[in-house]
Motif scaffolding. Structure first.
Motif, short mmCIF file in Angstrom:
data_model
loop_
_atom_site.label_atom_id
_atom_site.label_comp_id
_atom_site.label_asym_id
_atom_site.label_seq_id
_atom_site.Cartn_x
_atom_site.Cartn_y
_atom_site.Cartn_z
N TYR A 173 0.84 -1.19 0.00
CA TYR A 173 0.00 0.00 0.00
C TYR A 173 0.87 1.24 0.00
N LEU A 211 4.66 6.93 2.43
CA LEU A 211 4.96 5.77 3.28
C LEU A 211 4.46 4.54 2.53
N LEU A 259 3.65 0.73 2.75
CA LEU A 259 3.34 -0.28 3.76
C LEU A 259 3.16 -1.64 3.12
N LEU A 314 -5.13 -8.25 8.21
CA LEU A 314 -3.82 -7.93 7.66
C LEU A 314 -2.88 -7.55 8.80
N PHE A 327 0.49 -5.47 9.34
CA PHE A 327 1.31 -4.49 8.65
C PHE A 327 2.71 -4.40 9.23
N GLY A 328 3.66 -4.06 8.34
CA GLY A 328 4.99 -3.70 8.78
C GLY A 328 5.01 -2.23 9.16
N GLU A 329 6.19 -1.78 9.61
CA GLU A 329 6.34 -0.39 10.06
C GLU A 329 6.36 0.58 8.88
N GLN A 387 -13.74 -4.75 8.19
CA GLN A 387 -12.74 -4.74 9.25
C GLN A 387 -12.45 -3.30 9.65
N TYR A 413 -9.36 -0.84 11.52
CA TYR A 413 -7.97 -0.71 11.89
C TYR A 413 -7.75 0.64 12.55
N GLY A 452 2.49 8.25 13.39
CA GLY A 452 3.81 7.70 13.20
C GLY A 452 3.87 6.19 13.17
N GLY A 453 2.74 5.54 13.30
CA GLY A 453 2.72 4.09 13.34
C GLY A 453 2.12 3.47 12.10
N HIS A 454 1.80 2.19 12.21
CA HIS A 454 1.21 1.48 11.10
C HIS A 454 -0.18 0.99 11.49
N PRO A 455 -1.03 0.68 10.54
CA PRO A 455 -2.38 0.21 10.88
C PRO A 455 -2.34 -1.10 11.66
N PHE A 475 -4.96 -4.05 13.28
CA PHE A 475 -6.29 -4.63 13.22
C PHE A 475 -7.01 -4.49 14.55
N TYR A 534 -12.83 -6.32 1.71
CA TYR A 534 -12.14 -7.11 0.71
C TYR A 534 -12.75 -6.88 -0.67
N MET A 552 -7.49 -6.02 0.06
CA MET A 552 -8.22 -5.21 1.01
C MET A 552 -8.20 -3.75 0.56
N PHE A 554 -9.23 0.17 1.66
CA PHE A 554 -9.46 0.95 2.88
C PHE A 554 -10.29 2.20 2.61
#
Lengths: 115, 109
Positions: A35, A88, A90, A104, A106-108, B33, B35, B40-43, B45, B92, B97, B99
């Motif tokens: 993504y 970013l 992802l 899912l 996710f990585g950082e 779903q 999230y 500064g982070g990632h999604p 779940f 989905y 997926m 968003f």
């Protein structure tokens, strides 16, 4: 259990260059999705790989490509970088294949800046 | 493919106030779903809803799936500063997926 690992975490490139990003999914996860996240466009789907095959592709130009290896690790490549590619990136993995609708992981992310 | 519209785009609340974000689809969804992405982070779940009219709770968070399976909501009761972040719904589309645009929540102490 190790999570999704993305490298590099940060990188700076100049217009016209190309970049390769790497993603190692959670052990046992065979599906890897990529993504692009930007402030203005949210989370945009790039492509999804399962068992080394690209199953779906989002609405991105051909400069964006990817692949998946037999160990499920995945790479994505962006050629001829443009300023608008700053984002970013992802990677996310999940366990199973067709029809599976689980979560899912996710990585950082890899934060790319194009100058 | 399936797409979802998410509103509002931003929400700023005083700590202790409630917060709700909504997702709407023009087509019937098989599931949805949610999230959360901290700054500064990632999604990460939160939950998956599958059944028509389903309601699930996680402490102060309440998730609902509409009877027609075309809409969903996330409600946070008595927000705390730890709730800040962007909340996404996701559906989905074949094997991938998609968003929603996300709702960015800020909380004033």
């Amino acid at each position: 259990k190790a999570g999704v690992t993305q490298t590099p975490r940060y990188l700076i490139k100049t217009r016209g260059q190309q970049v390769t990003l790497s993603c190692s999914p959670i052990s046992g996860h065979r599906s890897v999705s990529w993504y692009q996240q930007t402030p203005g466009q949210g989370l945009q789907f790039l492509f999804e790989y399962f068992s080394e095959t690209q199953r779906n592709k989002g609405n991105f130009p051909g400069r964006f490509s990817g692949r998946q290896f037999s160990n499920s690790r995945s790479e994505m490549n962006v050629s001829t970088l443009e300023l608008g590619d700053s984002a970013l990136y992802l990677c996310a993995s999940r366990t199973a294949g067709t029809g599976y609708t689980g979560e899912l992981f996710f990585g950082e992310g890899s934060r790319l800046t194009v100058l | 493919g399936q797409q979802v519209m998410q509103i509002p785009q931003y929400q700023h609340v005083q700590e202790g106030e409630d917060f709700t974000t909504y997702c709407n689809s023009s087509t019937t969804l098989s599931n949805i779903q949610w999230y959360k992405q901290r700054p500064g982070g990632h999604p990460v779940f939160l939950i998956q809803l599958v059944k028509s009219g389903e309601v699930k709770k996680q402490k102060r968070l309440t998730f609902q799936f509409g009877e027609a399976k075309k809409n969903s909501s996330l409600h946070i009761t008595a927000t705390q500063t730890t709730d800040v972040g962007t909340y996404f719904c996701a559906v989905y589309n074949n094997n991938d997926m998609r968003f929603g645009a996300g709702t960015r929540l800020t909380v004033k102490p």
